[in-house]
Design an enzyme around this catalytic site. Sequence first.
Site, PDB file in Angstrom:
ATOM      1  N   VAL A  71      -8.932   5.713  23.951  1.00  0.00           N
ATOM      2  CA  VAL A  71      -8.975   6.978  24.709  1.00  0.00           C
ATOM      3  C   VAL A  71      -8.477   8.160  23.868  1.00  0.00           C
ATOM      4  O   VAL A  71      -8.910   9.294  24.086  1.00  0.00           O
ATOM      5  CB  VAL A  71      -8.232   6.910  26.069  1.00  0.00           C
ATOM      6  CG1 VAL A  71      -8.936   5.957  27.019  1.00  0.00           C
ATOM      7  CG2 VAL A  71      -6.768   6.585  25.931  1.00  0.00           C
ATOM      8  N   HIS A  79      14.982  24.325  35.889  1.00  0.00           N
ATOM      9  CA  HIS A  79      13.786  24.961  36.447  1.00  0.00           C
ATOM     10  C   HIS A  79      13.460  26.215  35.628  1.00  0.00           C
ATOM     11  O   HIS A  79      14.365  26.961  35.294  1.00  0.00           O
ATOM     12  CB  HIS A  79      14.056  25.356  37.897  1.00  0.00           C
ATOM     13  CG  HIS A  79      12.926  26.115  38.523  1.00  0.00           C
ATOM     14  ND1 HIS A  79      11.780  25.495  38.972  1.00  0.00           N
ATOM     15  CD2 HIS A  79      12.760  27.454  38.750  1.00  0.00           C
ATOM     16  CE1 HIS A  79      10.957  26.417  39.465  1.00  0.00           C
ATOM     17  NE2 HIS A  79      11.526  27.598  39.334  1.00  0.00           N
ATOM     18  N   GLU A 115       0.808  -1.226   0.000  1.00  0.00           N
ATOM     19  CA  GLU A 115       0.000   0.000   0.000  1.00  0.00           C
ATOM     20  C   GLU A 115       0.840   1.275   0.000  1.00  0.00           C
ATOM     21  O   GLU A 115       1.203   1.777  -1.036  1.00  0.00           O
ATOM     22  CB  GLU A 115      -0.957  -0.033   1.191  1.00  0.00           C
ATOM     23  CG  GLU A 115      -2.126   0.917   1.038  1.00  0.00           C
ATOM     24  CD  GLU A 115      -2.979   0.960   2.276  1.00  0.00           C
ATOM     25  OE1 GLU A 115      -3.212   2.063   2.768  1.00  0.00           O
ATOM     26  OE2 GLU A 115      -3.400  -0.109   2.766  1.00  0.00           O
TER      27      GLU A 115
END
Length: 466
Positions: free
Chosen positions: A187, A445, A37
């Site tokens: 989901v 951070h 394909e």
Amino acid sequence: MSSTKFDVIVVGSGPGGYVAAIRASQLGLKTAVVEAESLGGICLNWGCIPTKALIKSAQVFEYINHAEEYGIKVENAEVSFSDMISRSRGVADGMSKGIQFLFKKNKIEKLMGWGKVQPGKKVEVEDQDGKKTVYSADHIIIATGGRARELPNLKIDNEKVVGYRKAMTLDKKPASMVVVGSGAIGVEFAYVYSSIGVEVTIVEFMDRIVPNEDEEVSKTLEKLYKKKGLKIMTSTEVTNVDTKGKGCKVTVKSKDGKEEQIECDIVLSAVGVASNVENCGLEDVGILVDKGKIKVDEYYRTNMPGYYAIGDVVPGPALAHVASAEGIICVEKIAGQHPEPLDYGNIPGCTYCIPEISSVGLTEAKAKEAGYDIKVGKFPFSASGKASAAGAKDGFVKLIFDAKYGELLGAHMIGANVTEMIAEIVAIRKLETTGHELIKTVHPHPTMSEAIMEAAAAAYDEVIHL
């Protein structure tokens, strides 16, 4: 005239097949790939990639609907369902073209048609016009992948009862949908369709959604999905789908035997993947298949010398990254190298619903079952500065350590972008890093990834920000 003799022929060009072919070519092997394909297989054309494009469109619409929370006013935003679908197709087509480029770059021959392995290390390829050509190779790798599994009482007609493939190319947006199965595919589609205004009901046979994940992850996702307005039915099976009328009448039965009927426009069957082991010549060659999977050793050799199998057709998780890793190990062994066998206990799993889910290793329940004395550390994104700034405070990072040696047994995350964070854990486990070493690894951070360091610190009662 193209050659009919190769060192390696790979049957199937999904993430197992095309990766194996490229690695074989890099190692100096004359390589061909058979594809019936589109290059890239299901993953690139109908799975991993186009679904992520749809999820992004749904997420953008969700952002717009909540723009006021970020101090921005947007009015009358509308979903153009057909444009969402065509963007997704465009992304998939671009990826498939990328594989064509890689094949040219690596001088891999592309044999378009249906491939069947034959005795004597041969592959017969039948093209669109029915013309058959036989090719031979010293090594033949079967990488024919998988397809949507069908349940006997949930036949896919691709009109009213659809698989994942049709679910991403529907002609128009349905008003309501029942999603059967709540693994990654279930989901993810439930998120996409509910975000754009479709009334979605998830029916799951097991006692919780995303049943392979840690229990706390399942609970969190269920709570967040219900808040979004999805209906969730667990410990429930679909016994019948009546498609005779305008829409579908779905009969479901709960564990206690109570039956009810749900009416909807479309039913999405998302009950797993079946291997493509039929009609590809395995019986003619004498290749052993057990419970729908080709039997292989740790280097993907079948019982017949010169024939190998990788990806969704062999035992193990049906994941793109697993197929790619198997393909590389398989061809490196063929080329005379000494690759390390794949550690199936350290394979990350990612689910791209919003919030995302990622995990690796043992769940808390499995770690206890295995007899480990464990330390568990959990850090919620509600305590993360970056998550607060991004408006993505849902979810957490949960780490499970062996109390005796500090080994990281498992990690489970639900939250924004956690699929990008799991690789750190996979590397840590590969390198046998301990909990204490992880705590002392300085994380930047403000980032979501700090939550990993904080969760490790929480396991050892050293957490700073909780």
